[in-house]
Design an enzyme around this catalytic site. Structure first.
Site, PDB file in Angstrom:
ATOM      1  N   ASP A   1       4.851  -5.213  -8.434  1.00 25.57           N
ATOM      2  CA  ASP A   1       4.381  -5.509  -9.784  1.00 25.57           C
ATOM      3  C   ASP A   1       5.529  -6.137 -10.572  1.00 25.57           C
ATOM      4  O   ASP A   1       6.696  -6.037 -10.169  1.00 25.57           O
ATOM      5  CB  ASP A   1       3.955  -4.169 -10.408  1.00 25.57           C
TER       6      ASP A   1
ATOM      7  N   ASP B   1       5.758  -6.507 -14.744  1.00 31.56           N
ATOM      8  CA  ASP B   1       6.098  -5.809 -15.996  1.00 31.56           C
ATOM      9  C   ASP B   1       6.404  -4.337 -15.732  1.00 31.56           C
ATOM     10  O   ASP B   1       5.595  -3.645 -15.134  1.00 31.56           O
ATOM     11  CB  ASP B   1       4.924  -5.873 -16.986  1.00 31.56           C
TER      12      ASP B   1
ATOM     13  N   LYS C   1      -5.517  -6.482  -7.788  1.00 33.46           N
ATOM     14  CA  LYS C   1      -4.228  -6.773  -7.144  1.00 33.46           C
ATOM     15  C   LYS C   1      -4.306  -6.544  -5.627  1.00 33.46           C
ATOM     16  O   LYS C   1      -3.728  -7.295  -4.839  1.00 33.46           O
ATOM     17  CB  LYS C   1      -3.135  -5.887  -7.739  1.00 33.46           C
TER      18      LYS C   1
ATOM     19  N   ASP D   1       4.006   0.532 -11.524  1.00 31.25           N
ATOM     20  CA  ASP D   1       4.321   1.452 -12.624  1.00 31.25           C
ATOM     21  C   ASP D   1       3.103   1.927 -13.410  1.00 31.25           C
ATOM     22  O   ASP D   1       3.201   2.897 -14.153  1.00 31.25           O
ATOM     23  CB  ASP D   1       5.272   0.762 -13.625  1.00 31.25           C
TER      24      ASP D   1
ATOM     25  N   ASP E   1      -1.849  -0.954 -11.115  1.00 29.45           N
ATOM     26  CA  ASP E   1      -1.225  -0.930  -9.786  1.00 29.45           C
ATOM     27  C   ASP E   1      -1.932   0.015  -8.810  1.00 29.45           C
ATOM     28  O   ASP E   1      -1.574   0.066  -7.633  1.00 29.45           O
ATOM     29  CB  ASP E   1       0.269  -0.558  -9.915  1.00 29.45           C
TER      30      ASP E   1
END
Ligand SMILES: O=C(O)COP(=O)(O)O
Ligand SMILES: [Mg+2]
Length: 233
Positions: free
Chosen positions: A13, A15, A152, A174, A178
């Site tokens: 990921d 951010d 994702k 995070d 995710d």
């Protein structure tokens, strides 16, 4: 059990994983250098909700194997662009969703595929109508609206198919968007600053937050000590 180089694909990921919120999500040179070094030997893909135009500003000099952008709906790999949705998304569904957002007087922006809705992470019930035409993904306080069946994890599986990759996926993340990345991972890694729910389902939680947490894992893989840390069956 040691795993050899071409057996690992790291899917990370962006951010609050590769890049810190404190740096306004500009990736640090240390992390950039490590990812670029790693990407020469292994596959490293950045899997983010963001659009390419923001990655061009925030991750200058970062050269991963591939970019999986707009929360899995767009893959940039080998100088090609792969859009992971049907034409009907553009011809019908996305238009309907924009009509609903306009009626809600919502603030939104549009990517190549995705729609970003500011500040609706906590008001999802107002977006119920939208679920007829697309799916809603939350990332902290923002909502992303995507074609049905895109997330994702789907983006990573498509990349695996494009490259014929057969090895192990190490996913780093995070936050809520995710979960889908973890769904397709053999090894799930939460960075130290991840939300508790992500840490709970992770196989490994890094000692360091954000990019330095990613560097921790990349160093372990580069030094051949990663497989010992966890039984990769
Ligand atoms: O666009 C966002 O909300 C952030 O994206 P990322 O955490 O998936 O990198
Ligand atoms: Mg994130």
């Amino acid at each position: 059990m040691d795993i050899d180089s071409n057996e690992i694909l790291v899917a990370s990921d962006y951010d609050r994983t590769l890049a810190n919120e404190e740096n306004n999500f500009v990736i640090s040179p240390i992390v950039t250098q490590k990812v670029n070094e790693f990407s020469k030997k292994y596959k490293f893909v950045v899997v983010t909700g963001r659009e390419k135009k923001f990655m061009d500003k925030l991750a200058v000099g970062l050269r991963p194997t591939a970019w999986i952008l707009e929360n899995g709906s767009l893959i940039l790999f080998d100088n090609k662009e792969f859009v992971l949705c049907e034409k009907s998304w553009f011809e019908r569904d996305r238009k309907k969703i924009i009509e609903i957002l306009d009626s809600l007087k919502a603030r939104y922006s549009i990517g190549k595929v995705i729609i970003y809705v500011d500040g609706y992470g906590s008001k999802l019930n107002m977006l119920k109508e939208i679920e007829k035409y697309g799916r809603i993904e939350v990332n902290r306080n923002d909502a992303m609206i995507l074609p049905k069946g895109v997330d994702k994890g789907i983006g990573v599986l498509k990349f695996k198919e494009l490259t014929g990759f057969k090895g192990k996926i190490v996913a780093l993340g995070d936050s809520e968007n995710d979960y889908a990345l973890f769904r397709v991972a053999d090894i799930k890694v939460a960075v130290a600053n991840a939300i508790p729910q992500i840490k709970e389902i992770a196989d490994i939680v890094t000692k360091n937050p954000n990019g330095l947490g990613v560097v921790e894992i990349l160093d372990k893989i580069l030094s051949g000590n990663f497989g010992k840390e966890i039984d990769i069956h």
